[in-house]
Design an enzyme around this catalytic site. Structure first.
Site, PDB file in Angstrom:
ATOM      1  N   PRO A 150       0.972  -1.311   0.027  1.00  0.00           N
ATOM      2  CA  PRO A 150       0.056   0.181  -0.074  1.00  0.00           C
ATOM      3  C   PRO A 150       0.813   1.185   0.142  1.00  0.00           C
ATOM      4  O   PRO A 150       0.647   2.148  -0.794  1.00  0.00           O
ATOM      5  CB  PRO A 150      -0.813  -0.090   1.318  1.00  0.00           C
ATOM      6  CG  PRO A 150      -0.927  -1.774   1.438  1.00  0.00           C
ATOM      7  CD  PRO A 150       0.396  -2.303   0.955  1.00  0.00           C
ATOM      8  N   TYR A 151       1.756   1.217   0.809  1.00  0.00           N
ATOM      9  CA  TYR A 151       3.024   2.519   0.864  1.00  0.00           C
ATOM     10  C   TYR A 151       3.535   2.639  -0.341  1.00  0.00           C
ATOM     11  O   TYR A 151       3.635   3.741  -1.067  1.00  0.00           O
ATOM     12  CB  TYR A 151       3.803   2.301   2.319  1.00  0.00           C
ATOM     13  CG  TYR A 151       4.804   3.370   2.210  1.00  0.00           C
ATOM     14  CD1 TYR A 151       4.426   4.726   2.582  1.00  0.00           C
ATOM     15  CD2 TYR A 151       6.200   3.056   1.930  1.00  0.00           C
ATOM     16  CE1 TYR A 151       5.479   5.774   2.664  1.00  0.00           C
ATOM     17  CE2 TYR A 151       7.099   4.062   2.249  1.00  0.00           C
ATOM     18  CZ  TYR A 151       6.853   5.439   2.569  1.00  0.00           C
ATOM     19  OH  TYR A 151       7.701   6.322   2.732  1.00  0.00           O
ATOM     20  N   GLY A 152       4.173   1.539  -0.914  1.00  0.00           N
ATOM     21  CA  GLY A 152       4.818   1.618  -2.001  1.00  0.00           C
ATOM     22  C   GLY A 152       4.200   2.092  -3.264  1.00  0.00           C
ATOM     23  O   GLY A 152       4.564   2.743  -4.232  1.00  0.00           O
ATOM     24  N   ALA A 154       1.761   4.074  -3.267  1.00  0.00           N
ATOM     25  CA  ALA A 154       1.311   5.368  -3.238  1.00  0.00           C
ATOM     26  C   ALA A 154       2.707   6.250  -3.652  1.00  0.00           C
ATOM     27  O   ALA A 154       2.670   7.160  -4.541  1.00  0.00           O
ATOM     28  CB  ALA A 154       0.773   5.888  -1.830  1.00  0.00           C
ATOM     29  N   LYS A 155       3.799   5.861  -3.241  1.00  0.00           N
ATOM     30  CA  LYS A 155       5.022   6.453  -3.593  1.00  0.00           C
ATOM     31  C   LYS A 155       5.346   6.278  -4.937  1.00  0.00           C
ATOM     32  O   LYS A 155       5.787   7.250  -5.570  1.00  0.00           O
ATOM     33  CB  LYS A 155       6.262   5.811  -2.692  1.00  0.00           C
ATOM     34  CG  LYS A 155       6.307   6.197  -1.263  1.00  0.00           C
ATOM     35  CD  LYS A 155       6.323   7.673  -1.074  1.00  0.00           C
ATOM     36  CE  LYS A 155       6.656   8.259   0.020  1.00  0.00           C
ATOM     37  NZ  LYS A 155       6.703   9.872   0.463  1.00  0.00           N
TER      38      LYS A 155
END
Length: 294
Positions: A150-152, A154-155
């Site tokens: 999820p974080y990756g 968005a980045k």
């Protein structure tokens, strides 16, 4: 570079990289607008440096973004804004099977939509000054561990946006720099490790993901204890701001560069095998440093 008379906006300045960057720029004489989410954080920054102006700025809230732009424009006038450091960010870890829509939505609102809103609001001021945008990114966009999808994602989305922006505004006199600081020692790691080890989250008891949770917790703990300090990262931001011709992408430290090389040079299946084996063996003790987080 002549620092006095110049202005900068640093988002996410309440703590970590953002706070250290705001202070580092202020110490050199810049007029720094520090985006914070609480009055207490703003008071601490103002007490630390007289050239810091703390402004409420939750990048998810468009009224906050518009109010910040209006205030900065009123104070800098035709001189414009010299520097924008896009540092605000959010992190959440979960398997793709179990990440909730609200968790994913918040990550994209902070790490993508909020960043774009700030850029859109500040770009007219940056154009006036021939200014510079420094985007604090993460190699998690490429080197994506299990549970960090999820974080990756968005980045990675914002990384693509920033590349297009760099090419769109170069002829307008605005420079865009991507900065990946690698592993950073911030308090955020404490929460990540605590959540993973305490089994917080509806997915945490699922046997298919328990080994990954232990491995990622071990990686995050090393990031907390072995990562570079926020102050060291801030000094590199200062350097990127002061360089006449900065690189379009700056990776700080061997860890960020090594992870990128692994992805670029090794077959994808070999990378998959390496990551899975290292995370699930002995709680991830053999795994490289974690991707950067604030």
């Amino acid at each position: 570079m002549e620092w006095k008379g110049r202005s900068a906006l640093v988002t996410g300045s309440s703590r970590g990289i953002g706070k250290s960057t705001a202070l580092a720029l202020a110490r050199r004489g810049m007029r720094v607008y520090a985006g914070v989410r609480s009055a207490e954080d703003g008071e601490r920054l103002r007490a630390a440096a007289e050239t810091i102006t703390a402004i409420r700025l939750d990048v998810r809230e468009l009224p906050d973004v518009k109010a910040a732009a209006a205030r900065i424009e009123a104070e800098v006038g035709e001189s414009g804004l010299d520097v924008l450091v896009n540092n605000a960010g959010a992190v959440a870890m979960a398997p793709i099977e179990h990440v909730t829509p609200d968790e994913l939505r918040n990550l994209f609102e902070v790490n993508v939509l909020g960043q774009v809103a700030v850029i859109q609001a500040m770009l007219p001021l940056l154009r006036r000054a021939g200014g510079r945008i420094v985007n604090i990114g993460s190699d998690a966009a490429k080197f994506t561990l299990p549970l960090t999808g999820p974080y990756g994602s968005a980045k990675a989305a914002f990384e693509a946006i920033a590349v297009a922006l760099r090419r769109e505004v170069r002829a307008q006199g605005v420079t865009v720099v991507a900065f990946q600081p690698g592993s950073v020692n911030t308090r955020l790691w404490d929460r990540i490790v605590a959540d993973l080890r305490a089994g917080r989250g509806s997915w945490s008891g699922h046997p298919d993901y328990q080994a990954f949770a232990a491995g990622v917790a071990a990686v995050a703990e090393r990031g907390r204890h072995q990562g570079r300090s926020p102050e060291a990262v801030a000094e590199e931001v200062v350097r990127l701001v002061s360089m006449r011709r900065p690189p379009v992408l700056r990776r700080l430290g061997w860890d960020a560069r090594m992870r990128s090389l692994i992805i670029d040079l090794l077959p994808a299946r070999a990378v998959d095998n390496m990551i899975i084996k290292s995370l699930t063996a002995h709680g991830g003790r053999r795994t490289a440093h974690a991707p950067e987080s604030r």
